[in-house]
Design a protein around this motif. Structure first.
Motif, PDB file in Angstrom:
ATOM      1  N   SER A  45     -11.986   9.421  -1.394  1.00 53.80           N
ATOM      2  CA  SER A  45     -11.007   9.631  -2.460  1.00 53.80           C
ATOM      3  C   SER A  45     -11.753  10.013  -3.739  1.00 53.80           C
ATOM      4  O   SER A  45     -12.503   9.201  -4.291  1.00 53.80           O
ATOM      5  CB  SER A  45     -10.185   8.357  -2.697  1.00 53.80           C
ATOM      6  N   LYS A  93       0.831  -1.200   0.000  1.00 53.23           N
ATOM      7  CA  LYS A  93       0.000   0.000   0.000  1.00 53.23           C
ATOM      8  C   LYS A  93       0.864   1.248   0.000  1.00 53.23           C
ATOM      9  O   LYS A  93       1.929   1.284   0.617  1.00 53.23           O
ATOM     10  CB  LYS A  93      -0.913   0.002   1.227  1.00 53.23           C
ATOM     11  N   THR A 128      -4.816   8.770   2.334  1.00 47.46           N
ATOM     12  CA  THR A 128      -6.040   7.991   2.521  1.00 47.46           C
ATOM     13  C   THR A 128      -5.766   6.758   3.371  1.00 47.46           C
ATOM     14  O   THR A 128      -6.519   6.446   4.307  1.00 47.46           O
ATOM     15  CB  THR A 128      -6.611   7.560   1.159  1.00 47.46           C
ATOM     16  N   ASN A 129      -4.681   6.055   3.083  1.00 51.64           N
ATOM     17  CA  ASN A 129      -4.336   4.860   3.853  1.00 51.64           C
ATOM     18  C   ASN A 129      -4.011   5.197   5.299  1.00 51.64           C
ATOM     19  O   ASN A 129      -4.391   4.456   6.220  1.00 51.64           O
ATOM     20  CB  ASN A 129      -3.157   4.140   3.193  1.00 51.64           C
ATOM     21  N   GLN A 156      -2.828   8.732  -2.097  1.00 51.83           N
ATOM     22  CA  GLN A 156      -3.192   7.397  -1.623  1.00 51.83           C
ATOM     23  C   GLN A 156      -2.596   7.132  -0.246  1.00 51.83           C
ATOM     24  O   GLN A 156      -3.236   6.492   0.606  1.00 51.83           O
ATOM     25  CB  GLN A 156      -2.711   6.342  -2.626  1.00 51.83           C
ATOM     26  N   THR A 194       0.069  11.213  -7.021  1.00 51.49           N
ATOM     27  CA  THR A 194      -1.023  10.293  -6.703  1.00 51.49           C
ATOM     28  C   THR A 194      -0.641   9.371  -5.557  1.00 51.49           C
ATOM     29  O   THR A 194      -1.475   9.072  -4.687  1.00 51.49           O
ATOM     30  CB  THR A 194      -1.402   9.468  -7.948  1.00 51.49           C
ATOM     31  N   HIS A 195       0.592   8.920  -5.534  1.00 55.30           N
ATOM     32  CA  HIS A 195       1.067   8.077  -4.425  1.00 55.30           C
ATOM     33  C   HIS A 195       0.832   8.775  -3.088  1.00 55.30           C
ATOM     34  O   HIS A 195       0.367   8.150  -2.131  1.00 55.30           O
ATOM     35  CB  HIS A 195       2.568   7.783  -4.607  1.00 55.30           C
TER      36      HIS A 195
END
Length: 251
Positions: free
Chosen positions: A91, A19, A79-80, A76, A72-73
């Motif tokens: 998201s 992730k 969010t994680n 993410q 983008t990483h």
């Protein structure tokens, strides 16, 4: 020179990708951004995770950069991190308008909640007029709230986006950062770090060869690491240059 491409069975069958996180992101020149995001993530780990009276600049961020620069990483990763801390998260992307509808249905309740929540918005530069209007309304609610965090990313600074003027102005109200492409040495370090996270050991010549013979952007290079992971498991062989060439040869 023809650039080799991933065989379809490996490009589409990636099951071991870790992730996205701040820990597996190589910051390069983005250390100020990563430090700011890490401070926020650390605050979410407190019990209970609350962000009462948090200034707007601590909750509202936008970063821009070219394709493959990691923007983008990082979305993410946030969010994680929010999900790991037990926070509600949304998201948003231009390709999934239903998620925007669901958020707008809940955003008033989020604004009134004492517990922090997280919104990420990717590819802001690709929003159509309808979604640009939705983002404008969302930002107005976030501004009036105390606990909603919003992280946004696009391919250009707010002033240079082809969006309505009032939205461009709103985007600039928070903290603004720029993500940078990695140089070749940093790309090699990132590939080796990604391989290590997957339990792979790359032969010393593999990463430099990939930079010279494969796609040079990080998304494609990371996809290749995933493919090598799968192929190495399938063949029960170490990741050496002959294995890489074998994987990439035309079928």
């Amino acid at each position: 020179m023809n650039t080799p491409s991933l065989p379809k069975q490996f490009a589409l069958d990636i099951g071991h990708t870790p992730k996205a996180s701040l820990e597996n992101y190589l910051p390069g020149s983005d250390r100020a951004l990563i430090s700011t995001l890490q401070t926020l993530c650390d605050s979410w780990k407190k019990s209970p995770p609350k962000e009462i009276n948090n200034p707007l600049n601590d909750r509202w961020m936008y970063w821009s950069g070219p394709e493959g620069s990691g923007r983008t990483h990082l979305l993410q990763a946030m969010t994680n991190a929010a999900e790991f801390a037990g926070l509600k998260s949304f998201s948003l992307t231009p390709t999934e308008p239903i998620t925007w509808v669901r958020l707008e249905e809940q955003i008033t309740a989020l604004a009134e909640n004492d517990k922090a929540s997280v919104i990420t918005v990717d590819d802001v530069d690709r929003l159509d007029d309808r979604l640009a209007g939705a983002l404008f309304r969302i930002l107005n609610t976030v501004q009036a709230s105390k606990n909603i965090h919003i992280f946004m990313a696009g391919n250009a600074a707010p002033a240079n986006l082809g969006l309505r003027e009032d939205l461009r102005t709103r985007l600039g109200w928070g903290l603004i950062f720029q993500t940078q492409l990695l140089d070749d040495d940093e790309k090699i370090q990132a590939l080796e770090q990604a391989a290590k996270a997957r339990g792979l050991v790359l032969s010393p010549e593999v990463a430099p060869w990939l930079l010279n013979r494969f796609y040079r952007d990080m998304p494609n290079l990371m996809a290749l690491i995933d493919a090598l992971d799968a192929y190495s498991l399938e063949t029960k062989r170490a990741v050496t240059l002959p294995l890489v060439r074998e994987l990439l040869q035309p079928k």
